[in-house]
Design a protein around this motif. Sequence first.
Motif, short mmCIF file in Angstrom:
data_model
loop_
_atom_site.label_atom_id
_atom_site.label_comp_id
_atom_site.label_asym_id
_atom_site.label_seq_id
_atom_site.Cartn_x
_atom_site.Cartn_y
_atom_site.Cartn_z
N TYR A 1 0.82 -1.22 0.00
CA TYR A 1 0.00 0.00 0.00
C TYR A 1 0.85 1.27 0.00
O TYR A 1 0.62 2.19 -0.78
N GLN A 2 1.86 1.30 0.88
CA GLN A 2 2.66 2.53 1.02
C GLN A 2 3.46 2.85 -0.24
O GLN A 2 3.49 3.99 -0.69
N ALA A 3 4.06 1.81 -0.79
CA ALA A 3 4.96 2.06 -1.93
C ALA A 3 4.24 2.16 -3.27
O ALA A 3 4.62 2.94 -4.13
N ALA A 4 3.19 1.38 -3.43
CA ALA A 4 2.59 1.26 -4.77
C ALA A 4 1.63 2.40 -5.10
O ALA A 4 1.43 2.72 -6.26
N TYR A 5 1.03 2.98 -4.09
CA TYR A 5 -0.04 3.95 -4.37
C TYR A 5 0.35 5.34 -3.87
O TYR A 5 0.32 5.62 -2.69
N GLN A 6 0.77 6.18 -4.80
CA GLN A 6 1.17 7.55 -4.49
C GLN A 6 0.34 8.50 -5.33
O GLN A 6 0.46 8.50 -6.55
N PRO A 7 -0.54 9.33 -4.75
CA PRO A 7 -0.82 9.34 -3.31
C PRO A 7 -1.65 8.13 -2.93
O PRO A 7 -2.24 7.50 -3.80
N PRO A 8 -1.70 7.81 -1.64
CA PRO A 8 -2.51 6.67 -1.19
C PRO A 8 -3.97 6.89 -1.57
O PRO A 8 -4.47 8.02 -1.55
N PHE A 9 -4.66 5.85 -1.96
CA PHE A 9 -6.09 5.98 -2.27
C PHE A 9 -6.91 5.78 -1.01
O PHE A 9 -6.42 5.24 0.00
N ASP A 10 -8.16 6.20 -1.06
CA ASP A 10 -9.02 6.15 0.11
C ASP A 10 -9.62 4.75 0.24
O ASP A 10 -10.55 4.39 -0.49
N ARG A 11 -9.09 3.96 1.16
CA ARG A 11 -9.54 2.57 1.28
C ARG A 11 -11.01 2.45 1.67
O ARG A 11 -11.65 1.44 1.39
N ASP A 12 -11.54 3.48 2.32
CA ASP A 12 -12.97 3.43 2.70
C ASP A 12 -13.89 3.35 1.49
O ASP A 12 -15.03 2.90 1.59
N GLN A 13 -13.39 3.81 0.33
CA GLN A 13 -14.22 3.80 -0.88
C GLN A 13 -14.16 2.46 -1.63
O GLN A 13 -14.86 2.28 -2.61
N TRP A 14 -13.30 1.53 -1.15
CA TRP A 14 -13.04 0.31 -1.92
C TRP A 14 -13.31 -0.95 -1.11
O TRP A 14 -12.69 -1.99 -1.34
N GLY A 15 -14.27 -0.84 -0.19
CA GLY A 15 -14.70 -2.04 0.55
C GLY A 15 -15.54 -2.94 -0.33
O GLY A 15 -15.85 -2.62 -1.49
N LEU A 16 -15.94 -4.09 0.21
CA LEU A 16 -16.79 -5.01 -0.54
C LEU A 16 -18.13 -4.34 -0.85
O LEU A 16 -18.63 -3.54 -0.06
N VAL A 17 -18.69 -4.65 -2.00
CA VAL A 17 -20.00 -4.11 -2.40
C VAL A 17 -21.07 -4.75 -1.52
O VAL A 17 -21.16 -5.98 -1.44
N GLU A 18 -21.84 -3.91 -0.85
CA GLU A 18 -22.83 -4.43 0.09
C GLU A 18 -24.24 -4.22 -0.45
O GLU A 18 -24.51 -3.27 -1.18
N VAL A 19 -25.16 -5.10 -0.06
CA VAL A 19 -26.56 -4.93 -0.49
C VAL A 19 -27.10 -3.61 0.07
O VAL A 19 -26.58 -3.07 1.06
#
Lengths: 187, 441
Positions: B123-141
């Motif tokens: 996560y730290q090295a690959a994503y610059q700037p870091p993306f918002d992980r809250d937006q990429w959770g599992l799709v929920e009903v």
Amino acid sequence: MSTGYSPCGPDAARLAYLDLMREIEDFYYREADLLDERDYDPWLELFTEDVLYWMPMRLNLPWEERAQDITSEEDTAWIHDDRATLEKRVRQIQTGIHWAEEPLSRVSHLITNIRLPAPVSVLPEGASVTVKSRFFVYRNRLETETDVLVGRREDLLRRLGGELRIARRKIVIDQSVLMAKNLTVFL
Amino acid sequence: MKSLGGSAHALVDMQLGEISRELFVNQDLYREEQERIFARAWLYVGHESQVKAPGDFFTSKMGEESVILTRDRAGKLHVFLNTCRHRGMKVCRYDQGNTKNFICPYHGWSFATDGKLVGVNDYQAAYQPPFDRDQWGLVEVAQLKVFRGTVWATWDPQAPSFEDYMGEAMFALDKGFAPWDGGDGQTELLGVPQKWIIPSNWKFVAENFSCDVLHTVSHRSVDMVGIGPSVGEGRRDPMGRQLVTSYPGGHGCLYGIWPTETPRQDYAGSAETAAYFQDCWQRRIKRMGKQAGIIPVVGTMFPNMSFHAQQPRTILVAHPRGPLETELWRVYFVDKDAPLAVKRYLRSYYLRYSGPAGMTEQDDMENWNYASAASLGTVSRRYPYHYKAGLRAGGASDDVPGRVTENPVTTEQNPRGLYKRWADYMDAPDWTALCAAQEQP
């Protein structure tokens, strides 16, 4: 091998073991013929009165839980029959209006890999032996409808009145989602 | 979603009781159904007894798609689409279990049991700037509901509440999924689901269970040999008077109405089961009075959740896999408090009745199979199916809500209601239109 037959044992025991194995193999080949030739009444006679004819289901589980990937006897199953229910399945086919098997499917049972996990040389009256085997069952019906059912069987064979009888049959199919629309073929 | 301009209603003639064969074989209609029905309706997902403890999960389906029913660390239930947000891999390929996280085998993204993305490889090295992980959770009903142990969900935030979706069919669910004594005790599943694939359209299954008394001729062979829970002929114990009931939401149900002054003799094949049932029956009468005798026999909650609520007690979901292929999932349920001997007796009865080895269900699947096959042809498709039984019968009843027909009990009003609602879904662009269409006959 920890118990029973040893290839280095006395000749008499070896011959007795080979004789019993031939009898067991012949028992299974006859059973396959009875089923595939639709001779269901003598087929029913191969089972003891107290038989459990059981086909559990298979689960997708993690490696460390692999021992539980066959459902237990207290779980649901594909089939969990006593002798009376097995007889009713045969009677239903014999009504001639059991549409799932009317007209009858064409079936071949190939039974292989017959093995005694705990070998014995003799099976006296009333005694039982566990026998493992594989089945490869081909079913074709009407025009092109075809199913191939493959898996393992673990039987408890008991000698009664001098003959071998199935006292318990466990059928373990190698499918989790069953790909056949029904199980009207005996395994 | 654009309107189909009433084209679906043209396939479903309510006045004549004629339904086009296209509903059962047409690939284009099938694709539309996924969007218009399965992505909008409330669907059955599982049973609470499958996810008792925090971290428990059960992999289920909603329509064609794999979903995970899970109870998070805080005890809350969720239903997630079983696909990694990074590259789509299934994050869970086990049927059931208990876990802290769902870890994707492809690139290692991990999701907590509340759906949050909690771990990203590099996560730290690959994503610059870091993306918002809250937006990429599992799709929920969008909505989830538990009712008497059954768990339901819908992808559509605009869908009405579960209670409004079911409408008066809530009566059937309430009576059907109560324990035998009619109280607030729990039911539980006997074990894991039976899953199998049949070569026919999902709607054959839905309409059959919505109530098709006429098809009992399919089961003549099993009636002759007799597999019922009491000794003798037939498949079931007597269930009293029968009423057929349909609901505007497309749901349909057959009720048995037992006169409470008449003694019952159910489950005579097992002394323990008969005694347990008798004890429950007496408590049920004490609790409910004359209403005690009203119990659903069979039903379908639109679109694809079907059930038997008396003998046997089971839920069957017909998951679509294509216009000519359906994956059936069948579970069996019992009173949680029933003695083990009773559960065992019921299991053997249920299993000889239903499922791919069930002596009743086998013949249904043969019929659905070859009805589908014989409806594929160009000429065959010109001729609609015939749903005219009880066409002008039906009205209201003092016993149960809904549109009720007692005479003839062979009425096809419930399949007609199901296909009318099917056409509503296929034509209506949104839930406002769907709710309005429900009021139209």
